[in-house]
Design a protein around this motif. Structure first.
Motif, PDB file in Angstrom:
ATOM      1  N   TYR A 179      -7.477  -3.435  -0.843  1.00  0.00           N
ATOM      2  CA  TYR A 179      -8.211  -4.056   0.258  1.00  0.00           C
ATOM      3  C   TYR A 179      -9.273  -5.019  -0.274  1.00  0.00           C
ATOM      4  N   LEU A 219      -4.977  -2.670   6.271  1.00  0.00           N
ATOM      5  CA  LEU A 219      -4.686  -3.875   5.501  1.00  0.00           C
ATOM      6  C   LEU A 219      -4.435  -5.065   6.419  1.00  0.00           C
ATOM      7  N   ARG A 228      -5.811   2.083  -2.709  1.00  0.00           N
ATOM      8  CA  ARG A 228      -5.797   1.293  -1.472  1.00  0.00           C
ATOM      9  C   ARG A 228      -7.110   0.530  -1.322  1.00  0.00           C
ATOM     10  N   ASP A 238       0.530  -0.980   7.195  1.00  0.00           N
ATOM     11  CA  ASP A 238      -0.818  -0.443   6.983  1.00  0.00           C
ATOM     12  C   ASP A 238      -1.790  -1.252   7.838  1.00  0.00           C
ATOM     13  N   HIS A 289      -2.654   8.954   3.478  1.00  0.00           N
ATOM     14  CA  HIS A 289      -3.748   8.065   3.103  1.00  0.00           C
ATOM     15  C   HIS A 289      -4.003   7.030   4.188  1.00  0.00           C
ATOM     16  N   ASP A 290      -3.269   7.129   5.301  1.00  0.00           N
ATOM     17  CA  ASP A 290      -3.369   6.145   6.383  1.00  0.00           C
ATOM     18  C   ASP A 290      -4.504   6.572   7.315  1.00  0.00           C
ATOM     19  N   SER A 328       0.809  -1.223   0.000  1.00  0.00           N
ATOM     20  CA  SER A 328       0.000   0.000   0.000  1.00  0.00           C
ATOM     21  C   SER A 328       0.842   1.273   0.000  1.00  0.00           C
ATOM     22  N   SER A 330       3.529  -5.454   5.900  1.00  0.00           N
ATOM     23  CA  SER A 330       2.959  -4.114   5.795  1.00  0.00           C
ATOM     24  C   SER A 330       2.920  -3.437   7.152  1.00  0.00           C
TER      25      SER A 330
END
Length: 535
Positions: free
Chosen positions: A179, A198, A175, A195, A512-513, A167, A193
């Motif tokens: 997912y 995720l 993203r 993320d 984007h997290d 990601s 990851s």
């Protein structure tokens, strides 16, 4: 099924990274492989993919894994077809269609007559339908490169997929596609990851550490809950051992004091009795031996407890040893820092934003800036920092200090060593030993002090910046973060999250997290719609 048997890997300098690993992953299982930086997660994926060979042990699998590597520009000299390892098939197909029906071409194509059409469909699915397979990877953005490799899953149709930080560099829409793939995939997935969204889509967490691999039978939230229980048990054990050590030392002191009182009373009686000197010396030696014996008995007990206490402290998570200690910004909450009225910026004769920007930033505010590639996120940050002036509209900035933490960690001077970098932020209030103590709190031990900043990982540079910020007289009034969690492992992401959560000033973040944004308390979002001029 994929199995690791007695796996050992050593770096070229002979340092052993992990030893005698054993692991079994069942068909269609979806696992998260996590661990701190340096634990060997990416190395292990490369061994599973056949890119690296272990020192000893074996990988047993009936399927050829498809590997999506972490991207650092290593494919820039490849075409898309070469990076996807389909250039040979495509060339054979073209030659066959042109009349060169050779045995070599037929063998290479292996009856895969739909390879070209399938490749174009896969690229289109990931928003790359207008990019030719002959195009160079070096001309693509980081997000586009990642999507090329994600498209390769549909091209190769593997039964085992290895994903290393997939990601990273993906925008929110991509993203979401990733997912969705993870949720619906029937292949065996092994994902490295940071993320957390995720990671929560995966069934099982495998934690790689110096102890080997520990399996947690649930997603990342389950893993965190289990780790919290372990950490609390460790804290309780630590407190109990500290209490036992204090008690043992108190008992030792009391026993020695009792013996010394007995010896003193005995000495007085012997002196009254008028014993000769030789007898008195014998009695004194006997008393000293009794005291020494008591000390030896209790010393063995206290040393055992102290050694056990030291072992517990060694196993404490690194982040629990760290103290942020940010001072508050000197500005009161609500003070206007930036006032923008109908602001726009022009590249040539073309304005960046179809609708000019009007907004107010106040002290203590926490805002996320979102938008696709070319939306002008970086341009807006430079306007906020005063590095650019608007082409249209009016922008007022109050006198305030700001720190910009970009993806390249530009606050770090790569020509300095770690100690010199820290001293550069020291305003004179800290002595040398205090600066080094603060560095140690941020996991920069003596071995790091003379180390060049250029050799530090992204996570280490981030920690060093946080350490440097705590050495100033006062925290900055504003911190601006540009995709701060990219390329950070979970440990360093949590360290950053805790630091920003404790900070009381203004926070502007491009990210984007979603989990990170929520955990640092972002309450407002500015979404940009740019016209994609060059930035």
């Amino acid at each position: 099924m994929l199995t690791l048997q007695n796996m050992t890997y050593a770096h070229p300098n002979k340092d052993v990274l992990f030893d005698n690993l054993n692991l079994t992953i069942n068909r269609q299982e979806k696992i998260a492989l996590i661990g701190n930086n340096g634990a060997g997660k990416s190395t292990l994926l490369k061994i599973l993919a056949g890119v690296l060979q272990p020192l000893s042990g074996a990988v047993v699998t009936g399927d050829t894994p498809y590997y999506i590597p972490q991207l650092f520009g290593q494919f820039n000299d490849y075409t898309l077809a070469e990076a996807l390892q389909i250039s040979g098939k495509l060339k054979a197909l073209q030659e066959i269609l042109a009349g060169e029906v050779t045995e070599a071409n037929m063998t290479l194509l292996d009856d895969d007559w739909g390879i070209e059409e399938r490749s174009r469909e896969a690229l289109a699915h990931w928003g790359l339908g207008d990019i030719d397979l002959a195009r160079g990877m070096g001309s693509l953005s980081g997000g586009q490169k990642t999507r090329v490799f994600l498209a390769g899953i549909a091209i190769h149709r593997p039964k085992v997929v290895l994903l290393d930080e997939p990601s990273n560099h993906l925008d929110a829409d991509s993203r979401a596609q990733l997912y969705d793939y993870v949720r619906t995939a029937s292949a065996t997935l092994i994902v490295v990851s940071h993320d957390r969204t995720l990671l929560n889509l995966l069934d099982t967490v495998y934690e790689l550490s110096g102890k080997g691999i520990t399996v947690y039978g649930g997603n990342y939230d389950f893993y965190k809950a289990q780790k919290a229980i372990e950490a609390q048990a460790l804290q309780d054990d630590l407190k109990n051992k500290e209490k036992a050590l204090r008690k043992a030392r108190e008992v030792e002191r009391e026993a020695i004091e009792r013996q010394q009182k007995l010896d003193a009373r005995g000495k007085k009686k012997q002196e009254k009795a008028g014993l000769p000197t030789i007898s008195m010396n014998t009695l004194r030696n006997s008393a000293e031996k009794s005291t020494a014996k008591i000390k030896d008995v209790h010393a063995e007990k206290t040393e055992t407890i102290a050694r056990e206490l030291g072992e517990i402290r060694k196993t404490m998570p690194d982040r629990d040893k760290m103290r942020m200690g940010f001072d508050d910004s000197g500005l009161h909450n609500g003070k206007i820092l930036v006032l923008a009225r109908a602001v726009n910026y022009g590249y040539g004769d073309k304005l960046l934003w179809p609708q000019p920007l009007s907004f107010t930033l106040t002290s203590g505010q926490r805002m996320a800036i979102k938008g696709g590639n070319g939306a002008g996120k970086t341009t807006l940050i430079r306007l906020l920092l005063g590095e650019l002036q608007p082409s249209a509209g009016h922008l007022e900035r109050a006198e305030a200090s700001a720190i910009y933490l970009d993806q390249d960690y530009s606050l770090i001077d790569n020509s300095l060593n770690v100690y010199e970098q820290a001293q550069g932020f020291n305003t004179g209030q800290w002595q040398e030993h205090e600066v080094k103590s603060r560095l140690a709190n941020f996991l920069f031990t003596r071995d790091y002090w003379d180390k060049s900043c250029a050799t530090l990982s992204g996570g280490e540079k981030m920690r060093l910046i946080l350490c440097c910020l705590t050495l100033g007289n006062r925290a900055p009034d504003m911190i601006i973060l540009d995709e701060p969690t990219n390329n950070l492992d979970i440990q360093n992401t949590e360290i950053l999250t805790e630091a920003i959560r404790d900070y009381k000033g203004t926070v502007i973040v491009v990210s984007h997290d979603a989990v990170f944004l929520n955990e640092i308390g972002v309450s407002e979002t500015m979404t940009l719609q740019g016209t994609n001029p060059p930035q």
